[in-house]
Design a protein around this motif. Sequence first.
Motif, PDB file in Angstrom:
ATOM      1  N   GLN B  25       0.859  -1.201   0.000  1.00  0.00           N
ATOM      2  CA  GLN B  25       0.000   0.000   0.000  1.00  0.00           C
ATOM      3  C   GLN B  25       0.889   1.243   0.000  1.00  0.00           C
ATOM      4  OE1 GLN B  25      -0.250   2.141   2.839  1.00  0.00           O
ATOM      5  NE2 GLN B  25       0.818   0.847   4.337  1.00  0.00           N
ATOM      6  N   ASP B  26       0.413   2.279  -0.655  1.00  0.00           N
ATOM      7  CA  ASP B  26       1.192   3.516  -0.785  1.00  0.00           C
ATOM      8  C   ASP B  26       0.509   4.679  -0.077  1.00  0.00           C
ATOM      9  OD1 ASP B  26       0.235   4.346  -4.248  1.00  0.00           O
ATOM     10  OD2 ASP B  26      -0.952   3.911  -2.444  1.00  0.00           O
ATOM     11  N   MET B  27      -0.273   4.385   0.954  1.00  0.00           N
ATOM     12  CA  MET B  27      -1.019   5.422   1.663  1.00  0.00           C
ATOM     13  C   MET B  27      -0.424   5.702   3.041  1.00  0.00           C
ATOM     14  SD  MET B  27      -4.820   4.092   0.529  1.00  0.00           S
ATOM     15  CE  MET B  27      -4.408   2.354   0.746  1.00  0.00           C
ATOM     16  N   ASN B  28       0.711   5.111   3.337  1.00  0.00           N
ATOM     17  CA  ASN B  28       1.382   5.293   4.623  1.00  0.00           C
ATOM     18  C   ASN B  28       0.494   4.833   5.786  1.00  0.00           C
ATOM     19  OD1 ASN B  28       3.760   5.974   5.987  1.00  0.00           O
ATOM     20  ND2 ASN B  28       2.936   7.974   6.572  1.00  0.00           N
ATOM     21  N   HIS B  29      -0.256   3.773   5.547  1.00  0.00           N
ATOM     22  CA  HIS B  29      -1.141   3.236   6.580  1.00  0.00           C
ATOM     23  C   HIS B  29      -0.369   2.397   7.578  1.00  0.00           C
ATOM     24  CE1 HIS B  29      -5.119   3.584   4.094  1.00  0.00           C
ATOM     25  NE2 HIS B  29      -4.685   4.733   4.575  1.00  0.00           N
ATOM     26  N   GLU B  30      -0.718   2.555   8.843  1.00  0.00           N
ATOM     27  CA  GLU B  30      -0.083   1.755   9.891  1.00  0.00           C
ATOM     28  C   GLU B  30      -0.623   0.326   9.901  1.00  0.00           C
ATOM     29  OE1 GLU B  30       0.787   5.174  13.318  1.00  0.00           O
ATOM     30  OE2 GLU B  30      -0.704   3.613  13.630  1.00  0.00           O
ATOM     31  N   TYR B  31      -1.917   0.195   9.713  1.00  0.00           N
ATOM     32  CA  TYR B  31      -2.583  -1.087   9.901  1.00  0.00           C
ATOM     33  C   TYR B  31      -2.741  -1.805   8.574  1.00  0.00           C
ATOM     34  CZ  TYR B  31      -6.206  -4.434  11.271  1.00  0.00           C
ATOM     35  OH  TYR B  31      -6.926  -5.582  11.509  1.00  0.00           O
ATOM     36  N   MET B  32      -2.342  -3.088   8.569  1.00  0.00           N
ATOM     37  CA  MET B  32      -2.555  -3.941   7.402  1.00  0.00           C
ATOM     38  C   MET B  32      -3.025  -5.306   7.879  1.00  0.00           C
ATOM     39  SD  MET B  32       0.619  -2.911   4.877  1.00  0.00           S
ATOM     40  CE  MET B  32      -0.147  -3.670   3.418  1.00  0.00           C
ATOM     41  N   SER B  33      -3.782  -5.966   7.031  1.00  0.00           N
ATOM     42  CA  SER B  33      -4.345  -7.249   7.436  1.00  0.00           C
ATOM     43  C   SER B  33      -4.577  -8.134   6.225  1.00  0.00           C
ATOM     44  CB  SER B  33      -5.664  -7.037   8.189  1.00  0.00           C
ATOM     45  OG  SER B  33      -6.593  -6.328   7.388  1.00  0.00           O
ATOM     46  N   TRP B  34      -4.707  -9.428   6.498  1.00  0.00           N
ATOM     47  CA  TRP B  34      -5.042 -10.418   5.484  1.00  0.00           C
ATOM     48  C   TRP B  34      -6.323 -11.141   5.889  1.00  0.00           C
ATOM     49  CZ3 TRP B  34      -3.256 -11.331   0.744  1.00  0.00           C
ATOM     50  CH2 TRP B  34      -1.988 -10.859   0.400  1.00  0.00           C
TER      51      TRP B  34
END
Lengths: 109, 115
Positions: B25-34
Amino acid sequence: DAKTTQPTSMDCAEGRAANLPCNHSTISGNEYVYWYRQIHSQGPQYIIHGLKNNETNEMASLIITEDRKSSTLILPHATLRDTAVYYCIVRGTRAALTFGKGTLLTVNP
Amino acid sequence: NAGVTQTPKFQVLKTGQSMTLQCAQDMNHEYMSWYRQDPGMGLRLIHYSVGAGITDQGEVPNGYNVSRSTTEDFPLRLLSAAPSQTSVYFCASSYTGFGGPNEQFFGPGTRLTVL
C-alpha cells in the motif's frame, strides 16, 4: 465486537431507494456501525459508518435507531451497479473487521 | 495513489508447495491485514499488523506466516499448501489500528487454488 443480523437477500427496482436493515442488539457504547459492500469477486468497499447520529455521504445514508440496536443503510436511487453483497459490521477500538454473510442486494431493471 | 495492490491475481499450487502472496500500500497506513474468503462466506481474518515489526494472529492463522519489515509491504506466506487453503485472499489497510473510526481499503484479491 457485537454480532449483527442481516437478511440473506433483498431485491430493489432500479431508480428506487434500497433500504437494507441490520440488527445489532448487543452493541456497546464505544462500537461503531460500519457498512461495506462487495461487488462480485472484488475486494470489499467502504460505504459509511456511524456511532449515534444519522450519517450521509455521497454514496448512502445511515440511519441508527435511538437505542442503537439496529440500523438501516439507504441507497437513495439504486442502480444496476449497486448489485452487491452488503455487510453491516459493528467495530470497537480494534481495526479488525468481523464479516458475516451480509445481504445480497439485487437491483432489477 | 495505487491504493492496495496484490500479486499475483491468480495462483495454482500443488499440495505441499510454499508461496508468498504479496501486498503493498502507498497510503502510509499503519494497519494492514489479510483475510480469506471461501465460497458463499464472509471474510475471515488471518493475520494483521499495527505497524512495522508488529504482527498478530487473527481468527484463522494456522498454516500462514506474516512479517512486516516496512510500512508499505505485508506479505503472506503459505508454508505447505493444503487443499483447504483454496480461497480468495484479500489484503486491507487503514490509517491506524487503534481507536476511533477509520475505513479499511481492500486490494483486488488473489485467487488461490491448491490441488
